[in-house]
Design a protein around this motif. Structure first.
Motif, short mmCIF file in Angstrom:
data_model
loop_
_atom_site.label_atom_id
_atom_site.label_comp_id
_atom_site.label_asym_id
_atom_site.label_seq_id
_atom_site.Cartn_x
_atom_site.Cartn_y
_atom_site.Cartn_z
N SER A 137 -8.38 6.66 -1.96
CA SER A 137 -8.93 7.60 -0.98
C SER A 137 -8.05 8.84 -0.89
CB SER A 137 -9.02 6.94 0.41
OG SER A 137 -9.83 5.78 0.35
N ALA A 138 -8.70 10.01 -0.88
CA ALA A 138 -7.98 11.28 -0.74
C ALA A 138 -8.42 11.96 0.55
CB ALA A 138 -8.26 12.18 -1.95
N PHE A 139 -7.53 12.04 1.53
CA PHE A 139 -7.80 12.71 2.81
C PHE A 139 -7.28 14.15 2.71
CE2 PHE A 139 -7.81 8.25 3.65
CZ PHE A 139 -8.72 8.05 4.66
N ASP A 174 2.92 5.45 -7.61
CA ASP A 174 1.57 4.93 -7.84
C ASP A 174 0.79 4.76 -6.52
OD1 ASP A 174 -0.61 3.99 -9.25
OD2 ASP A 174 0.08 1.91 -9.27
N PRO A 175 0.54 5.86 -5.79
CA PRO A 175 -0.18 5.76 -4.51
C PRO A 175 -1.65 5.44 -4.70
CG PRO A 175 0.13 8.05 -5.09
CD PRO A 175 0.90 7.25 -6.11
N SER A 176 -2.22 4.76 -3.71
CA SER A 176 -3.66 4.50 -3.71
C SER A 176 -4.37 5.29 -2.62
CB SER A 176 -3.93 3.01 -3.51
OG SER A 176 -3.35 2.55 -2.30
N THR A 187 0.86 -1.19 0.00
CA THR A 187 0.00 0.00 0.00
C THR A 187 0.89 1.24 0.00
OG1 THR A 187 -1.78 -1.11 1.21
CG2 THR A 187 -1.77 1.30 1.25
N VAL A 188 0.71 2.09 -1.00
CA VAL A 188 1.52 3.32 -1.10
C VAL A 188 0.65 4.52 -0.73
CG1 VAL A 188 2.91 4.79 -2.60
CG2 VAL A 188 2.95 2.30 -2.91
N ILE A 189 1.13 5.32 0.20
CA ILE A 189 0.41 6.51 0.66
C ILE A 189 1.23 7.74 0.29
CG2 ILE A 189 -0.57 7.72 2.64
CD1 ILE A 189 -0.64 4.98 4.08
N GLY A 190 0.64 8.65 -0.47
CA GLY A 190 1.30 9.90 -0.82
C GLY A 190 0.88 11.01 0.13
#
Length: 520
Positions: free
Chosen positions: A291-293, A251-253, A176-179
């Motif tokens: 998901s975009a927080f 390639d973040p999700s 899982t990649v988090i940007g």
């Protein structure tokens, strides 16, 4: 071949390479952007440049009058240029880091000058020697020449490493990649999120401020392991498209946008362009049903996130993730986290409203990924300040230091001054060079910082005679005592002032720490 002219040319070449150190240092601090390096050049031309031009003129004149005198003058100039290069590095705020790229640039310039010298000797041409001497004292020309000669090589190397990093990421099927991006808050949020997610996952995050494409690539190639479950990727930007470039690599999700504000306006041109660039992360993750927080307390973000698909966090009770009952005390902060309806009381050693928001963002993502409330509460209690971001330390003569040296945004700086003002019963001191890269907003932002500092501080130390003008202008409109305002040339001079006044009852705020390309 006139051996004396050749020897004089050789000494001139060596001197040029010595003098090049300072210019490559500034180019490096300008992220190898010629436009930003050129901006420093416009402010750096002074007595030293005039003296260099004078020495160059003397050498060229002696070249035609007396080769022996020219050789002697060139030989004498070499140690002076070497000593100056060493002196500038010793006094530099951020010294030149001798990377492989720096070595390649110096090698390219050395080969260029060596070929020029050999050609002048072969043709025995005083005109070519004269041009060589002129080039050897034209450091900006040599710097840009080295940058241009090595650019194709650097691009090829970068392309190879990017492809390698992409392949490594493709091989991590369940990763899982988090940007994380934003005008400010992204580094702190990244570290907080990593700590919270470590309660349930094997986590790798980009270290320090590794937020460029190559910084991300380096982290992937050096840090990722087969057992890594989550990769947290900080994403910085100075131009439109920079965030998208990092997204194409990582390639973040999941994405977090901490803020949008007037940062790097000299390259972006407008806040609208800043917002467009930061939202390249949201566009990417939402485009793949991720998901975009986003920080709903930020006005610019709030205007752009009315459409469904965004997960807002902040202090508004209408958001799915928010902080409530916020209290500050001598040991830090306490508040309630409301995570999609679940209330989680937390305490932290971290200071400031912006850290409350950073914790809320991280907790929102951690909660979504399955970290239990008790684990979040424990992890928040264990958080320590990100280095140089409202970091509390013991300092001179037992004084307290609030190290906020890596904070360079207007809202964050004002919040840091508010934190300083909360230290009741102590003598309050701020040391700052002000803010940069805010374009037409720069004077206004520094003026506001000066007014805020004048309200809470007992002593103000401004670093940089020219750069501190907006701050000083603001302070002089207030009743702040003139004798308590110090304007110094360098950080080392500020330390001398602090040595005289620091004691157990003193709290000192270091606000922003500009590299040498902004000195003045």
């Amino acid at each position: 071949m006139d051996w004396m002219l050749f020897a004089a040319g050789f000494f001139a070449v060596l001197g040029a390479l010595c003098a090049l150190v300072r210019h490559v240092q500034i180019l490096q601090q300008s992220s190898y952007y010629p436009s930003r390096y050129s901006g420093w050049l416009r402010t750096a031309f002074g007595a030293n440049a005039v003296f260099s031009l004078f020495v160059m003129a003397i050498l060229i004149a002696l070249l035609f009058l007396s080769p022996l005198a020219c050789l002697i003058a060139a030989a004498i100039s070499l140690p002076f240029r070497l000593i100056r290069a060493v002196k500038l590095q010793k006094s530099a705020i951020k010294k030149l880091v001798v990377t492989a790229r720096v070595k390649r640039l110096f090698l390219a310039v050395a080969i260029f000058l060596a070929i020029f010298l050999a050609l002048a000797a072969w043709l025995d041409s005083k005109i070519l020697y004269a041009v060589l001497y002129a080039v050897c004292f034209a450091q900006p020309l040599l710097t840009l020449c080295g940058w241009g000669l090595t650019l194709p090589i650097e691009k090829a190397i970068a392309r190879h490493y990017k492809n390698d990093a992409k392949q490594i990421l493709r091989e991590h099927k369940d990763l899982t990649v988090i940007g994380v991006t934003g005008s400010y808050g992204k580094t702190s949020t990244k570290f907080i999120l990593a700590r919270l997610l470590e309660e349930g996952f094997n986590v790798v995050a980009t270290p320090e401020s590794f937020n460029t494409p190559m910084g991300v690539v380096r982290t992937v190639r050096e840090k990722l392991r087969p057992q890594t479950q989550i990769f947290i990727c900080e994403m910085g930007a100075k131009n439109v498209g920079d965030i998208r470039e990092i997204c194409e690599i990582a390639d973040p999700s999941i994405g977090i946008i901490t803020s949008v504000g007037p940062q790097h306006l000299e390259t972006f041109g407008s806040i609208e362009q800043v917002a467009k660039t930061k939202f390249e992360l949201a566009d990417w993750v939402l485009g793949k049903n991720g998901s975009a927080f986003v920080n709903g307390d930020n006005e610019i973000i709030r205007q752009r996130t009315m459409a469904p698909g965004f997960q807002r966090y902040g202090t508004d009770a209408t958001f799915p993730y928010y902080a409530a009952n916020i209290r500050y005390h001598a040991g830090g902060s306490a508040f309630d986290l409301i995570l999609d309806g679940e209330r989680v009381p937390v305490e932290t050693k971290l200071l400031g409203m912006h850290n409350v928001l950073n914790i809320t963002a991280a907790a929102a993502v951690a909660h979504t990924l399955g970290i239990e409330a008790d684990a979040i509460r424990y992890a928040v209690s264990q958080l320590t300040a990100t280095p140089h971001r409202l970091e509390l330390k013991r300092f001179l003569a037992g004084s307290t230091l609030i190290d906020d040296a890596y904070n360079a945004n207007p809202e964050g700086c004002l919040e840091a001054v508010r934190v300083l003002g909360a230290f009741d019963g102590m003598k309050k001191v701020i040391v700052t060079p002000g803010l940069v890269e805010l374009g037409e907003k720069e004077y206004e932002a520094n003026y506001a910082l000066g007014l805020a500092a004048a309200k809470v501080c007992d002593t103000i130390i401004l670093v940089g005679q020219k750069r501190s003008v907006p701050l000083a202008d603001a302070i002089k409109t207030t009743p702040f005592p003139a004798e308590a305002l110090h304007i110094v040339d360098r950080f080392a001079d500020a330390m001398e002032v602090l040595t005289e006044l620091a004691d157990l009852k003193t709290v000192i705020l270091f606000e922003n720490d500009l590299p040498d390309n902004y000195a003045g």
